[in-house]
Design a protein around this motif. Structure first.
Motif, mmCIF file in Angstrom:
data_model
loop_
_atom_site.group_PDB
_atom_site.id
_atom_site.type_symbol
_atom_site.label_atom_id
_atom_site.label_comp_id
_atom_site.label_asym_id
_atom_site.label_seq_id
_atom_site.Cartn_x
_atom_site.Cartn_y
_atom_site.Cartn_z
ATOM 1 N N GLY A 247 1.146 -1.327 0.451
ATOM 2 C CA GLY A 247 -0.150 0.341 0.086
ATOM 3 C C GLY A 247 0.807 1.207 -0.471
ATOM 4 O O GLY A 247 1.727 1.164 -0.398
ATOM 5 N N GLY A 248 -0.173 2.098 0.026
ATOM 6 C CA GLY A 248 0.999 3.786 0.137
ATOM 7 C C GLY A 248 0.345 4.299 1.334
ATOM 8 O O GLY A 248 -1.060 4.291 1.636
ATOM 9 N N VAL A 249 1.042 5.640 1.706
ATOM 10 C CA VAL A 249 0.427 6.494 2.743
ATOM 11 C C VAL A 249 0.526 7.884 2.056
ATOM 12 O O VAL A 249 1.709 8.113 1.545
ATOM 13 C CB VAL A 249 1.965 6.470 4.062
ATOM 14 N N TYR A 250 -0.761 8.710 2.869
ATOM 15 C CA TYR A 250 -0.657 10.116 1.926
ATOM 16 C C TYR A 250 0.056 10.695 3.057
ATOM 17 O O TYR A 250 -1.374 10.941 3.833
ATOM 18 C CB TYR A 250 -1.461 10.150 0.907
ATOM 19 N N PHE A 251 0.434 12.393 3.102
ATOM 20 C CA PHE A 251 0.408 13.251 4.254
ATOM 21 C C PHE A 251 0.365 14.352 3.426
ATOM 22 O O PHE A 251 0.992 14.527 2.569
ATOM 23 C CB PHE A 251 1.961 12.419 4.280
ATOM 24 N N ASP A 252 -0.115 14.824 4.482
ATOM 25 C CA ASP A 252 -0.840 16.309 3.564
ATOM 26 C C ASP A 252 -0.724 16.965 5.743
ATOM 27 O O ASP A 252 -1.298 18.759 5.400
ATOM 28 C CB ASP A 252 -2.373 16.837 3.580
ATOM 29 N N GLU A 253 -0.801 16.858 6.150
ATOM 30 C CA GLU A 253 -0.108 17.786 7.585
ATOM 31 C C GLU A 253 1.455 18.405 6.935
ATOM 32 O O GLU A 253 2.147 17.382 7.028
ATOM 33 C CB GLU A 253 -0.482 17.182 8.640
ATOM 34 N N ARG A 254 1.193 19.718 7.506
ATOM 35 C CA ARG A 254 2.279 20.745 7.766
ATOM 36 C C ARG A 254 3.951 20.038 7.823
ATOM 37 O O ARG A 254 4.789 20.180 7.072
ATOM 38 C CB ARG A 254 1.765 21.616 8.164
ATOM 39 N N ASP A 255 3.682 19.494 9.150
ATOM 40 C CA ASP A 255 4.815 19.396 9.282
ATOM 41 C C ASP A 255 5.283 17.734 8.802
ATOM 42 O O ASP A 255 6.291 17.803 8.862
ATOM 43 C CB ASP A 255 4.686 18.842 11.175
ATOM 44 N N ASP A 256 4.243 16.646 8.605
ATOM 45 C CA ASP A 256 5.166 15.859 8.529
ATOM 46 C C ASP A 256 5.518 16.039 6.478
ATOM 47 O O ASP A 256 6.410 15.311 6.581
ATOM 48 C CB ASP A 256 3.737 14.641 7.889
ATOM 49 N N VAL A 257 4.852 17.073 6.080
ATOM 50 C CA VAL A 257 5.365 17.160 4.556
ATOM 51 C C VAL A 257 6.443 17.852 5.330
ATOM 52 O O VAL A 257 7.003 17.786 3.373
ATOM 53 C CB VAL A 257 4.034 18.065 3.579
ATOM 54 N N SER A 258 6.661 18.584 5.920
ATOM 55 C CA SER A 258 8.327 19.750 5.619
ATOM 56 C C SER A 258 9.343 18.139 6.018
ATOM 57 O O SER A 258 10.122 18.926 6.300
ATOM 58 C CB SER A 258 7.927 20.756 6.913
ATOM 59 N N SER A 259 8.948 17.353 6.860
ATOM 60 C CA SER A 259 10.331 17.229 7.126
ATOM 61 C C SER A 259 10.258 16.065 5.928
ATOM 62 O O SER A 259 11.773 15.472 5.779
ATOM 63 C CB SER A 259 9.651 15.482 8.047
ATOM 64 N N PHE A 260 9.749 15.588 5.206
ATOM 65 C CA PHE A 260 9.747 14.886 3.469
ATOM 66 C C PHE A 260 10.367 16.300 2.408
ATOM 67 O O PHE A 260 11.639 15.389 1.943
ATOM 68 C CB PHE A 260 9.035 14.296 2.918
ATOM 69 N N LEU A 261 10.442 17.514 2.610
ATOM 70 C CA LEU A 261 11.031 18.592 2.130
ATOM 71 C C LEU A 261 11.950 18.557 2.371
ATOM 72 O O LEU A 261 13.300 18.878 1.977
ATOM 73 C CB LEU A 261 9.772 19.853 1.849
ATOM 74 N N GLU A 262 12.114 18.585 3.726
ATOM 75 C CA GLU A 262 13.837 18.625 3.803
ATOM 76 C C GLU A 262 14.941 18.174 3.864
ATOM 77 O O GLU A 262 15.664 18.524 3.149
ATOM 78 C CB GLU A 262 13.331 19.171 6.092
ATOM 79 N N ALA A 263 14.362 16.545 4.408
ATOM 80 C CA ALA A 263 15.107 15.526 3.497
ATOM 81 C C ALA A 263 15.322 15.593 2.050
ATOM 82 O O ALA A 263 15.995 15.176 1.699
ATOM 83 C CB ALA A 263 14.321 14.433 3.907
ATOM 84 N N LEU A 264 14.776 15.770 0.962
ATOM 85 C CA LEU A 264 14.797 16.585 0.042
ATOM 86 C C LEU A 264 15.806 17.250 -0.326
ATOM 87 O O LEU A 264 17.016 17.045 -1.376
ATOM 88 C CB LEU A 264 13.900 16.150 -0.625
ATOM 89 N N ASP A 265 15.771 18.023 0.043
ATOM 90 C CA ASP A 265 16.373 19.457 0.197
ATOM 91 C C ASP A 265 17.700 18.918 0.179
ATOM 92 O O ASP A 265 18.076 19.323 -0.082
ATOM 93 C CB ASP A 265 15.657 20.734 1.009
ATOM 94 N N ARG A 266 18.079 18.632 1.679
ATOM 95 C CA ARG A 266 19.421 18.021 1.946
ATOM 96 C C ARG A 266 19.933 17.140 0.749
ATOM 97 O O ARG A 266 21.089 16.976 0.399
ATOM 98 C CB ARG A 266 19.104 17.461 3.279
ATOM 99 N N MET A 267 18.817 16.251 0.388
ATOM 100 C CA MET A 267 19.588 15.059 -0.521
ATOM 101 C C MET A 267 19.958 15.930 -2.192
ATOM 102 O O MET A 267 21.090 15.566 -2.620
ATOM 103 C CB MET A 267 18.909 14.181 -0.551
ATOM 104 N N CYS A 268 19.071 17.101 -2.422
ATOM 105 C CA CYS A 268 19.448 17.919 -3.765
ATOM 106 C C CYS A 268 20.736 18.818 -3.571
ATOM 107 O O CYS A 268 21.401 18.711 -4.556
ATOM 108 C CB CYS A 268 18.444 18.697 -4.233
ATOM 109 N N ALA A 269 21.203 18.753 -2.507
ATOM 110 C CA ALA A 269 22.742 19.526 -2.255
ATOM 111 C C ALA A 269 23.577 18.164 -2.153
ATOM 112 O O ALA A 269 24.735 18.702 -2.058
ATOM 113 C CB ALA A 269 22.565 20.329 -0.986
ATOM 114 N N GLN A 270 23.148 17.188 -1.981
ATOM 115 C CA GLN A 270 24.207 16.207 -1.909
ATOM 116 C C GLN A 270 24.626 15.941 -3.258
ATOM 117 O O GLN A 270 25.869 15.650 -3.623
ATOM 118 C CB GLN A 270 24.098 15.311 -0.556
#
Length: 288
Positions: A247-270
């Motif tokens: 299955g899959g899980v969808y997150f739309d709460e601001r704090d949850d999505v922010s965690s994904f965004l922060e991780a991806l931003d860091r990865m784009c820099a790496q």
């Protein structure tokens, strides 16, 4: 967190109308309970309508608009027309025989997003797969599926790719682990064609690919793949999607999505910069 339960996979338009109903209710100073009593339903039904977890029954919507003080015939008529449109099955409905309910929501979000960002540690993202590569990955993930079912899934995957060439195509920004390119899938011919497809994708103005080399070591998303969808419509927040075996899980709460965004931003820099991706792929193509 979104709830894409069977029969409840939300279309983007249904999400927009649910948010508008919520805004109208709050502006009118009406509680869930009060709204539920007007329809003779539970307050949970009102919540689920606003969260796009159920279809929008036209009589319910019409009654709520009246309760919320929307009296203009033109405004009511326009809202109801949109509600009817929101209840229509998406183009992918014809694949309901092979498409899980929990993934229908993904296809809807993908088709309406302005920006699609993703991290993929295992496979080339579906929007960039060749048919043969798609068939090999689907067969590996569903070893007991009938050949006809695999064919249907490959067709669905290739039809999804049409959104990258539509007039208002989304930006697709993907970070792929080097593992994706090193893992042999479908044989050398299939892999060569797939790398060629990725090289072609680097020429598209709305596609940005970055490779995460082994050499950079650990990074923030080593737990698994995920997607983040961003929309032009203000009613819809950023939505993150994480998939597991069944299955899959969808997150739309601001704090949850922010965690994904922060991780991806860091990865784009790496990761290696997008400007160097074509050269990296050219080098790997010679090794296959």
């Amino acid at each position: 967190m979104m709830d894409p339960r069977p029969g409840g996979a939300p279309t983007v338009l249904r999400m927009v109308l649910g948010k508008r109903l919520q805004d109208l209710r709050e502006q009118a100073g009406i509680t869930y309970e009060q709204a539920g009593r007007e329809l003779d339903v539970t307050h949970a039904t009102i919540r689920r309508m606003e969260k796009a977890e159920v279809g929008l029954k036209i009589p319910y919507v019409e009654k709520l608009l009246h309760v919320y003080g929307v009296t203009s015939p033109e405004e009511v008529s326009g809202f109801l027309a949109l509600a009817r449109e929101a209840n229509r099955p998406g183009w992918w409905h014809s694949f309901r025989d092979v498409l899980p309910d929990w993934f229908s929501a993904f296809v809807s979000l993908e088709g309406e997003a302005a920006v699609i960002r993703a991290y993929e540690p295992h496979y080339v993202p579906g929007l960039l797969q060749t048919p043969d590569y798609a068939r090999a990955t689907l067969r590996a993930g569903q070893p007991h599926a009938a050949p006809a079912e695999i064919d249907r899934l490959v067709t669905l995957r290739t039809e999804r790719q049409a959104l990258l060439s539509k007039p208002e195509a989304p930006l697709l920004w993907v970070v792929m682990d080097e593992t994706v390119l090193r893992r042999p899938i479908g044989g050398r011919k299939v892999m060569r064609e797939q790398v060629d497809r990725l090289i072609e994708a680097t020429e598209l103005s709305n596609v940005r690919l970055q490779i995460m080399p082994f050499a950079v070591g650990p990074h923030p998303a080593m737990y698994g793949p995920f997607h983040i969808f961003r929309f032009q419509l203000q009613e819809i927040p950023d939505i993150a999607y994480s998939e597991h075996l069944v299955g899959g899980v969808y997150f739309d709460e601001r704090d949850d999505v922010s965690s994904f965004l922060e991780a991806l931003d860091r990865m784009c820099a790496q990761a290696a910069p997008a400007q160097s991706t074509k050269a990296i792929l050219d080098g790997m193509r010679k090794e296959i």
